[in-house]
Design a protein around this motif. Structure first.
Motif, short mmCIF file in Angstrom:
data_model
loop_
_atom_site.label_atom_id
_atom_site.label_comp_id
_atom_site.label_asym_id
_atom_site.label_seq_id
_atom_site.Cartn_x
_atom_site.Cartn_y
_atom_site.Cartn_z
N VAL A 30 -25.15 0.99 -3.29
CA VAL A 30 -24.32 1.28 -2.12
C VAL A 30 -23.12 2.12 -2.53
O VAL A 30 -22.76 3.10 -1.87
CB VAL A 30 -23.87 -0.03 -1.43
N ARG A 31 -22.50 1.77 -3.65
CA ARG A 31 -21.36 2.53 -4.15
C ARG A 31 -21.76 3.95 -4.50
O ARG A 31 -21.04 4.91 -4.20
CB ARG A 31 -20.78 1.81 -5.37
N MET A 32 -22.93 4.12 -5.10
CA MET A 32 -23.42 5.45 -5.45
C MET A 32 -23.70 6.28 -4.20
O MET A 32 -23.39 7.47 -4.15
CB MET A 32 -24.69 5.34 -6.30
N MET A 33 -24.26 5.65 -3.14
CA MET A 33 -24.52 6.37 -1.90
C MET A 33 -23.21 6.83 -1.24
O MET A 33 -23.12 7.96 -0.75
CB MET A 33 -25.30 5.49 -0.92
N ILE A 34 -22.19 5.98 -1.24
CA ILE A 34 -20.90 6.35 -0.66
C ILE A 34 -20.29 7.52 -1.43
O ILE A 34 -19.77 8.47 -0.83
CB ILE A 34 -19.95 5.14 -0.64
N LEU A 35 -20.37 7.49 -2.74
CA LEU A 35 -19.83 8.59 -3.55
C LEU A 35 -20.61 9.88 -3.31
O LEU A 35 -20.01 10.96 -3.22
CB LEU A 35 -19.88 8.21 -5.03
N MET A 36 -21.92 9.80 -3.19
CA MET A 36 -22.73 11.00 -2.95
C MET A 36 -22.44 11.59 -1.57
O MET A 36 -22.33 12.80 -1.43
CB MET A 36 -24.21 10.67 -3.08
N VAL A 37 -22.31 10.74 -0.55
CA VAL A 37 -21.98 11.24 0.79
C VAL A 37 -20.61 11.90 0.78
O VAL A 37 -20.41 12.96 1.38
CB VAL A 37 -22.06 10.10 1.82
N GLY A 38 -19.65 11.31 0.10
CA GLY A 38 -18.32 11.91 0.00
C GLY A 38 -18.36 13.25 -0.71
O GLY A 38 -17.68 14.20 -0.31
N LEU A 39 -19.16 13.36 -1.75
CA LEU A 39 -19.29 14.62 -2.49
C LEU A 39 -19.93 15.70 -1.62
O LEU A 39 -19.46 16.84 -1.59
CB LEU A 39 -20.13 14.38 -3.75
N VAL A 40 -20.98 15.34 -0.89
CA VAL A 40 -21.65 16.31 -0.02
C VAL A 40 -20.72 16.75 1.10
O VAL A 40 -20.64 17.94 1.42
CB VAL A 40 -22.96 15.71 0.54
N CYS A 41 -19.98 15.82 1.70
CA CYS A 41 -19.05 16.18 2.78
C CYS A 41 -17.95 17.10 2.26
O CYS A 41 -17.55 18.05 2.94
CB CYS A 41 -18.45 14.93 3.39
N THR A 42 -17.46 16.86 1.06
CA THR A 42 -16.45 17.73 0.47
C THR A 42 -17.01 19.11 0.23
O THR A 42 -16.35 20.12 0.52
CB THR A 42 -15.95 17.13 -0.86
N TYR A 43 -18.23 19.20 -0.27
CA TYR A 43 -18.85 20.51 -0.51
C TYR A 43 -19.04 21.28 0.80
O TYR A 43 -18.76 22.46 0.87
CB TYR A 43 -20.19 20.32 -1.21
N VAL A 44 -19.48 20.58 1.85
CA VAL A 44 -19.70 21.24 3.14
C VAL A 44 -18.36 21.72 3.72
O VAL A 44 -18.27 22.82 4.26
CB VAL A 44 -20.41 20.29 4.11
#
Length: 44
Positions: A5-19
């Motif tokens: 769950v922690r890894m998914m939250i970090l990945m979503v945050g990274l993708v949103c920052t990139y977008v």
């Protein structure tokens, strides 16, 4: 499970920052205000 769950939250945050960084900035109409309104730029 917690780690996944922690890894998914970090990945979503990274993708949103990139977008957010990849989207082009919308420029306002007209020239950019580069000079102080109280003391206008000298004519060129």
């Amino acid at each position: 499970m917690k780690r996944a769950v922690r890894m998914m939250i970090l990945m979503v945050g990274l993708v949103c920052t990139y977008v957010a960084v990849a989207t082009p900035f919308v420029h306002a109409e007209g020239p950019a205000p580069l000079c102080n309104p109280k003391r206008p730029c000298p004519p060129k």
